[in-house]
Scaffold this motif. Structure first.
Motif, PDB file in Angstrom:
ATOM      1  N   ILE A 216       0.777  -1.268   0.149  1.00 30.14           N
ATOM      2  CA  ILE A 216       0.071   0.150  -0.204  1.00 30.14           C
ATOM      3  C   ILE A 216       0.963   1.052  -0.019  1.00 30.14           C
ATOM      4  O   ILE A 216       1.827   1.484   0.862  1.00 30.14           O
ATOM      5  N   ILE A 217       0.781   2.017  -1.040  1.00 35.22           N
ATOM      6  CA  ILE A 217       1.501   3.250  -1.143  1.00 35.22           C
ATOM      7  C   ILE A 217       0.551   4.261  -1.083  1.00 35.22           C
ATOM      8  O   ILE A 217      -0.577   4.548  -1.612  1.00 35.22           O
ATOM      9  N   ASN A 218       0.787   5.489  -0.119  1.00 33.33           N
ATOM     10  CA  ASN A 218      -0.126   6.514   0.184  1.00 33.33           C
ATOM     11  C   ASN A 218       0.406   7.860  -0.328  1.00 33.33           C
ATOM     12  O   ASN A 218       1.606   8.106  -0.503  1.00 33.33           O
ATOM     13  N   CYS A 219      -0.765   8.918  -0.739  1.00 34.52           N
ATOM     14  CA  CYS A 219      -0.451  10.044  -1.137  1.00 34.52           C
ATOM     15  C   CYS A 219      -1.276  10.911  -0.760  1.00 34.52           C
ATOM     16  O   CYS A 219      -2.633  10.649  -0.455  1.00 34.52           O
ATOM     17  N   ALA A 220      -0.922  12.322  -0.213  1.00 33.23           N
ATOM     18  CA  ALA A 220      -1.564  13.151   0.359  1.00 33.23           C
ATOM     19  C   ALA A 220      -1.848  14.337  -0.810  1.00 33.23           C
ATOM     20  O   ALA A 220      -0.658  14.698  -1.379  1.00 33.23           O
ATOM     21  N   TYR A 221      -2.727  15.146  -0.927  1.00 35.38           N
ATOM     22  CA  TYR A 221      -2.691  16.244  -1.908  1.00 35.38           C
ATOM     23  C   TYR A 221      -3.712  17.437  -1.199  1.00 35.38           C
ATOM     24  O   TYR A 221      -4.320  17.256  -0.154  1.00 35.38           O
ATOM     25  N   SER A 222      -3.366  18.589  -1.690  1.00 34.75           N
ATOM     26  CA  SER A 222      -3.592  19.698  -0.664  1.00 34.75           C
ATOM     27  C   SER A 222      -5.046  20.547  -1.413  1.00 34.75           C
ATOM     28  O   SER A 222      -5.887  21.377  -1.001  1.00 34.75           O
TER      29      SER A 222
ATOM     30  N   ASN B 207      -9.872   9.246  -1.014  1.00 42.52           N
ATOM     31  CA  ASN B 207     -10.682   9.706   0.099  1.00 42.52           C
ATOM     32  C   ASN B 207     -10.666  11.159  -0.057  1.00 42.52           C
ATOM     33  O   ASN B 207      -9.608  12.134   0.454  1.00 42.52           O
ATOM     34  N   LYS B 208     -11.710  11.884  -0.609  1.00 45.96           N
ATOM     35  CA  LYS B 208     -11.546  13.429  -0.782  1.00 45.96           C
ATOM     36  C   LYS B 208     -11.852  14.113   0.509  1.00 45.96           C
ATOM     37  O   LYS B 208     -11.458  15.317   0.660  1.00 45.96           O
ATOM     38  N   THR B 209     -12.348  13.486   1.571  1.00 45.76           N
ATOM     39  CA  THR B 209     -12.832  14.317   2.689  1.00 45.76           C
ATOM     40  C   THR B 209     -11.408  14.570   3.360  1.00 45.76           C
ATOM     41  O   THR B 209     -11.102  15.732   3.760  1.00 45.76           O
ATOM     42  N   VAL B 210     -10.315  13.671   3.146  1.00 40.43           N
ATOM     43  CA  VAL B 210      -9.096  14.094   3.952  1.00 40.43           C
ATOM     44  C   VAL B 210      -8.051  14.074   2.965  1.00 40.43           C
ATOM     45  O   VAL B 210      -6.770  14.342   3.145  1.00 40.43           O
ATOM     46  N   LYS B 211      -8.464  14.345   1.629  1.00 44.93           N
ATOM     47  CA  LYS B 211      -7.525  14.527   0.506  1.00 44.93           C
ATOM     48  C   LYS B 211      -6.418  13.496   0.543  1.00 44.93           C
ATOM     49  O   LYS B 211      -5.117  13.820   0.696  1.00 44.93           O
ATOM     50  N   HIS B 212      -6.745  12.235   0.280  1.00 42.59           N
ATOM     51  CA  HIS B 212      -5.725  11.173   0.537  1.00 42.59           C
ATOM     52  C   HIS B 212      -6.328   9.882  -0.481  1.00 42.59           C
ATOM     53  O   HIS B 212      -7.425   9.916  -0.836  1.00 42.59           O
ATOM     54  N   LEU B 213      -5.126   9.622  -1.173  1.00 42.48           N
ATOM     55  CA  LEU B 213      -5.359   8.408  -2.152  1.00 42.48           C
ATOM     56  C   LEU B 213      -4.237   7.458  -1.910  1.00 42.48           C
ATOM     57  O   LEU B 213      -3.090   7.705  -1.239  1.00 42.48           O
ATOM     58  N   SER B 214      -4.550   6.172  -2.234  1.00 41.16           N
ATOM     59  CA  SER B 214      -3.685   5.247  -1.889  1.00 41.16           C
ATOM     60  C   SER B 214      -3.740   4.231  -3.081  1.00 41.16           C
ATOM     61  O   SER B 214      -4.684   4.211  -3.922  1.00 41.16           O
TER      62      SER B 214
END
Lengths: 112, 114
Positions: free
Chosen positions: A20-26, A67-74
């Protein structure tokens, strides 16, 4: 300004494990998201994309969750193989013509 | 279907010279974007062309320029090369603006400035 970050710079797994690789966006206005795989000496290879109106998309051995609520994708890779060893980038688009904003990259190492 | 083709693959230039890189997109794709990749800065957006028009530009100095031809092939030019311009230059071909969100990269041109 827009930024994209990755939670982990390196990930080591055993062959056959799930990765699992994670990514956050702003930028909440981001419209689509792409995962790329880059091997040494090569250009980024398209893996899978997902639009902002979706929360999950599956491909061959890969699943992207948004997950647009926390601006996160994996990116989930099932039954990881040594050939999956590479740098993985998330890229965010849709706020500016033709522009993708890339994360820093996660180095995935798969041990046999 | 042929992928994105970038030429040349490798270049060595001297400071102060100029260089032109070429990108042939996937057939039917009208959008070409250029990126610079370095170990320190990662992948950074240079500019995007669609139907011969530059629609977007990143935060690079005016020494970096580009153009797109009627067959969608694109070139980028860097004038007055500096050591810091050494990088992998990548172009991405997409049908953005034609309903797709997929973007495909070429193998890149490795530029070394000495």
């Amino acid at each position: 300004g827009e930024s994209v970050g990755l939670h982990l710079p390196t990930l080591s797994v055993q062959e056959g494990d799930n990765s699992i690789i994670n990514c956050a966006y702003s930028n909440s206005a981001s419209d689509y998201f792409i995962w790329y795989k880059q091997e040494s000496g090569k250009g980024p290879q398209f893996i899978i994309d997902i639009r902002s109106n979706m929360d999950k998309r599956q491909g061959q051995r890969v699943t992207v969750l948004l997950n647009k609520t926390v601006k996160h994708l994996s990116l989930q890779i099932a039954a990881t193989q040594p050939g999956d060893s590479a740098v993985y980038f998330c890229a965010v688009g849709g706020t500016s013509y033709g522009k993708l904003t890339f994360g820093q990259g996660t180095i995935l190492t798969v041990h046999p | 279907k042929a992928g994105v083709t970038q030429t040349p693959r490798y270049l060595i230039k001297t400071r102060g010279q100029q260089v032109t890189l070429s990108c042939s997109p996937i057939s039917g794709h009208r959008s070409v974007s250029w990126y610079q990749q370095t170990p320190g800065q990662g992948l950074q957006f240079l500019f995007e062309y669609f139907s011969e028009t530059q629609r977007n530009k990143g935060n690079f100095p005016g020494r970096f320029s580009g153009r797109q031809f009627s067959n969608s092939r694109s070139e980028m030019n860097v004038s007055t090369l500096e050591l810091g311009d050494s990088a992998l230059y990548l172009c991405a071909s997409s049908s953005h603006g034609q309903g797709s969100t997929e973007a495909f990269f070429g193998q890149g041109t490795r530029l070394t400035v000495v």
